[in-house]
Enzyme design. Structure first.
Site, PDB file in Angstrom:
ATOM      1  CG  ASP A 113      -2.046  -0.910   1.226  1.00  0.00           C
ATOM      2  OD1 ASP A 113      -2.346  -1.453   0.143  1.00  0.00           O
ATOM      3  OD2 ASP A 113      -2.675  -1.113   2.281  1.00  0.00           O
TER       4      ASP A 113
ATOM      5  NE  ARG B  43      -4.119  -1.701  -4.595  1.00  0.00           N
ATOM      6  CZ  ARG B  43      -3.876  -2.043  -3.313  1.00  0.00           C
ATOM      7  NH1 ARG B  43      -3.654  -1.125  -2.396  1.00  0.00           N
ATOM      8  NH2 ARG B  43      -3.858  -3.306  -2.970  1.00  0.00           N
TER       9      ARG B  43
END
Ligand SMILES: Cc1cc2nc3c(=O)[nH]c(=O)nc-3n(C[C@H](O)[C@H](O)[C@H](O)COP(=O)(O)OP(=O)(O)OC[C@H]3O[C@@H](n4cnc5c(N)ncnc54)[C@H](O)[C@@H]3O)c2cc1C
Length: 308
Positions: free
Chosen positions: A134, A184
């Protein structure tokens, strides 16, 4: 303004105590968080993976002691072993925040985070799945991309996250668009200064399209993390223009957000992955979700007044 206030509250101990004690909080949190235990999370995963894939996040961030960072690594290794044992690993990967595994520790934080992330990547490889790192606030980007590069030397399928609100991200997309690179792309969830980030929503969206075009035209594997209907439609067109089929990129959305749209995309034959957070450390994650949508705040505030 409201977004900034909520994101600041998300990092305040005093606000945390108030929100965690509010009687209605649990119900509202349950919309976004799949449970506090591994068993609860696996129940949600079993239901979702009938038509979608998932990435699991063991909640936690900004850890300031080494024992807590180690406990997070243990939680991920247990999770990965369970995914393998139950046969879910083929449709489930994990997402890891480096600040949950030690990045902010006062001495050797980056090295500890790298070593801990490496252990999680090794457990994921053994389970037959992957890890995505992340991305946190802009002060973490260089360190996170440094750890990513080191991890990819041994685990080339480790995924990265880039945020279109950052002015630097087009360049990062170019750097990370090589063969096999899983990226992402999201808009970004933190409160960032004008000096490093676009603050205007339309500018963030335009940046998202520019970044996505680079990723789609590149040789990597783009992961389109957005619930925004315009960006989802544009992603489909950019993929087609770049000659990508449905297996050559994926959509990603958060647990509890636009569930019907998730199922619609999956039914159309698109790859759809749901980000599934679980655990007790939900406060920071939950406040970022409130900040994303003013209607959430009104709902939460009404519940506090009527029941609190
Ligand atoms: C899989 C995934 C992983 C992510 N990982 C990261 C990360 O590593 N780092 C990071 O900074 N950010 C991350 N994010 C969050 C992201 O940056 C955005 O804050 C968030 O996704 C909202 O942006 P959006 O593209 O959906 O567009 P928006 O314009 O914010 O939302 C579009 C529509 O989606 C719906 N929606 C969006 N958010 C919510 C919500 N919270 N509650 C209810 N409805 C909502 C609403 O209908 C809204 O109109 C991630 C998001 C996803 C989907």
């Amino acid at each position: 303004m409201l977004r900034t206030a909520l994101l600041a509250a998300g990092r305040s101990r005093a606000c945390r105590a108030v929100v965690e004690r509010a009687p209605v909080t649990r119900e509202v949190v349950a919309r976004y968080v799949a449970g506090s235990t591994l068993e609860e999370a696996l129940g949600a995963v079993a239901a979702l993976t009938t038509d979608r894939e998932v990435t699991l996040d063991h909640l936690g961030e900004d850890v300031t002691d080494a024992a807590q960072a180690r406990a997070t690594v243990d939680a991920y290794t247990r999770l990965l072993a369970e995914l393998a044992r139950t046969g879910l690993a083929a449709r489930a990967e994990v997402s890891v925040k480096l600040s949950a595994v030690g990045r902010l520790l006062p001495r050797d934080g980056d090295k500890i985070a790298l070593d801990n992330a490496r252990r999680i990547c090794a457990a994921a490889a053994e389970a037959g799945t992957t890890v995505t790192l992340d991305m946190e606030d802009h002060t973490a980007v260089d360190a996170t991309l440094g750890v990513l590069a080191a991890l990819r030397a041994d685990f080339p399928d480790t995924g990265a996250v880039l945020q279109s609100y950052l002015r630097r991200t087009e360049a990062d997309c170019r750097d990370l668009s090589g063969a096999g690179s899983r990226v992402r792309l999201c808009k970004g969830a933190y409160d960032e200064p004008e000096s490093v980030a676009y603050r205007d929503r339309a500018e963030v969206d335009r940046s998202y399209v520019r970044c996505l075009r680079i990723l789609m035209r590149g040789a990597g594997y783009p992961m389109v993390a957005s619930h925004d209907p315009r960006l989802i439609a544009i992603a489909g067109r950019l993929a087609e223009d770049a000659g990508r089929g449905p297996a050559d990129y994926e959509h990603q959305m958060l647990y509890g957000v636009r569930d019907r749209e998730q199922r619609r995309l999956a039914a159309e034959g698109r790859r759809m992955r749901v980000y599934v957070p679980y655990g007790d450390e939900w406060y920071g994650y939950f406040m970022r979700r409130l900040a994303e949508r003013p209607a959430n705040v009104a709902f939460f505030a009404r519940s506090l007044v009527s029941r609190g």
